[in-house]
Design an enzyme around this catalytic site. Sequence first.
Site, PDB file in Angstrom:
ATOM      1  CG  ASN A 285      -0.075  -0.015   2.461  1.00 55.64           C
ATOM      2  OD1 ASN A 285       0.233  -1.208   2.992  1.00 55.64           O
ATOM      3  ND2 ASN A 285      -0.156   1.069   3.119  1.00 55.64           N
ATOM      4  CG  ASP A 330      -3.109  -1.241   4.649  1.00 59.45           C
ATOM      5  OD1 ASP A 330      -2.166  -1.361   3.941  1.00 59.45           O
ATOM      6  OD2 ASP A 330      -3.515  -1.834   5.844  1.00 59.45           O
TER       7      ASP A 330
HETATM    8 CA    CA Z   1      -0.296  -1.998   4.937  1.00 56.54          CA
END
Ligand code: CA
Length: 716
Positions: A285, A330
């Site tokens: 991410n 994320d």
């Molecule tokens: Ca992460």
Amino acid sequence: MPVARVFIACAVVLVTACGSNLPPAAPGAPPAATAKVVDAARLVAANQDVNNWLSYGRTYDEQRFSPLQQINAGNVSQLKLAWHYDLPTDPRAHEATPLVIDGTLYVTGSWSVVFAFNAATGALLWSYDPKVPGKTAVNACCDVVNRGVAAWNGKIYVGTLDGRLIGLDARTGQVVWTVATTDPGMRYTITGAPRVIKGKVLIGNGGAELGARGYVTAYDAETGRQVWRFYTVPGDPSKPFENPILKTAAQTWKGQWWKLGGGGTVWDSMAYDPKLDLLYIGVGNGAPWNRAIRSPGGGDNLFLSSIVALRPDSGEYVWHFQETPGESWDFTATQSLILAGLTLDGRPRQVIMQAPKNGFFYVVDRTNGQFISAKPFAAVNWASGVDPVSGRPLENPQSRYGETGKPWVSTPGPGGAHNWQPMAFSPTTGLVYIPVSDLSFPYFPDKHFATHPLTWQTGADFDAGSLPQDDKIKAAAIAASLGHLVAWDPVAQREVWRVAQNHPWNGGVLATAGDLVFEGTAMGDFNAYRAATGQSLWSVPVHTGILAAPMTYAVDGEQYVAILLGWGGAVGLAAGEIALASHTSEGNTPRLLVFKLNGADHVPEATPTSARILQPPPDLAAAGVVAKGKQYFSHSCGVCHGDSATSGGVLPDLRYSASLADPQIWNNIVREGALEGHGMVSFAPEYSSGQTDAIRAYVIHRANQDAAKQRQKAAQ
Ligand code: CA
């Protein structure tokens, strides 16, 4: 009581991280090894090496499929424990897949400790403790975990939580070489298993919640000399790019992203196609998550959340496929990468498959990165689907909380619809078996984003998003947090069967030619299902939650199935109330269990724990102080000690802490670093004493709220 609990945990840590010696190895040399070493030819032919499990996903295609079928759907009901071993490691998440090479089993525990066993008898041959400093824990997003080792030419390789890559003598555990793969001044960690390709050890790292810039490095397996490094995101464009492709990638970024790290860490998945000579890496991410802060004005932000293909000899870029352009949630693409041959529209295709956090199952042509198909394998609300031509998600505009400035409750959330727990593919059934998490998460834009020396920097406001104390809302959130094991047809892109689970955070998967799929659960059950139908065939309670993936091997004609116990990790630590509501396994004992048909050992009984009673000091602080304390707690403490100060059951639950009654103890721990050796660093660099006192006031307030509920319940 709570202090005692802390120090009991420390006593266990002392054995490993704090310098004492591990138990002596059992007498006797390793089992007679064949003369064959693990070399390039052997790794390429690993699938035919049926008795062994030579690398993390068993073979370079990382299918986690074993051709062994002595244990099969017809006799798995006779599977009994052959041997077990209690690891003297910290009772936290254990995530490793063991390797087995010619009768020796290699596995890692928490704090990157390595163990070698006689795979048939369970006798400990050696152990190696890299003595990771306890304070490193504050750099680990998701517990002090390790997923396993790699093997090559008589050596075993481990990446340590504090960023070292170490080569060990496979027979003795003696260190052959050590190299620092990360800058000790940065907040990198290593939790993933190394891979070895043609005499080069490959390792990435994590830290994208903590300002990291991702990369993968190749080292000479004999000497530890660095051969190449590939950065996944561009650095400061005023300096020369390390690799020509980063100049292209930089055009997809805006603002001054390099000052915040950028992210894109390669913390887990890799695969290799020897015919195409392509190494595939899964990229993580953005750092911070919120693109509006990281790259104001937008952009795809290559190579975040992408599969990237590289030349393993040089690290040269070949192709990429980005799953979540402009990543903001994320949504890593670091989940299992599986290579397989599929027949699609009547044509044989060499594909790479992934079920990443974002909830879509991707099939991509691995020769050139061309998108083939993607369908949701779990509930998804951030996108309505994936464009069938471009492979780009059809985003729900409301999901961009950073750009809209408004909160967004996303399904899935940062835990992912699927996380690091490995999935498996059976070429026999043609199905992929995925441990799915049904989890949502409220993303609130952080209106006062700033970097911090110690805590996460995501650009999402964890205080605003913390679990509400309204009992009805909380109950609904908990009820919606489930999990399931799904069998997925990657050709038709549809679910074939599923097994429902009442917890979202379960174990990785193994598939075998015996028509079997094995998986452990958060509840502490180890299960076998018929691979074709999902019919439950075998289940044994093991009294500790399971996250790791099972594996199988054979020694002297006898097939074994191994599983490592130990619960915690990202969701285990943080989603306190959700985890507690359904995580009912009785203890958390790091333990290796090895089964065979008609084994004679027994799974040890559960250690009974008594119900704990909250006895906090009186809640006397002003409401304003408690509110401030809640804000600081959510920002800096909740990720490990649990949302709303309710621990997920792995790290100490602060509502029960004796330090609440004694400001001096609180100060010693929170400001003086009294428990630094065990992972609890001093937060003095980040908070004034007035602020850490406010955190204590908030925890006292929460403990009193819940003590009142306990008393009410007892009176009923
Ligand atoms: Ca992460």
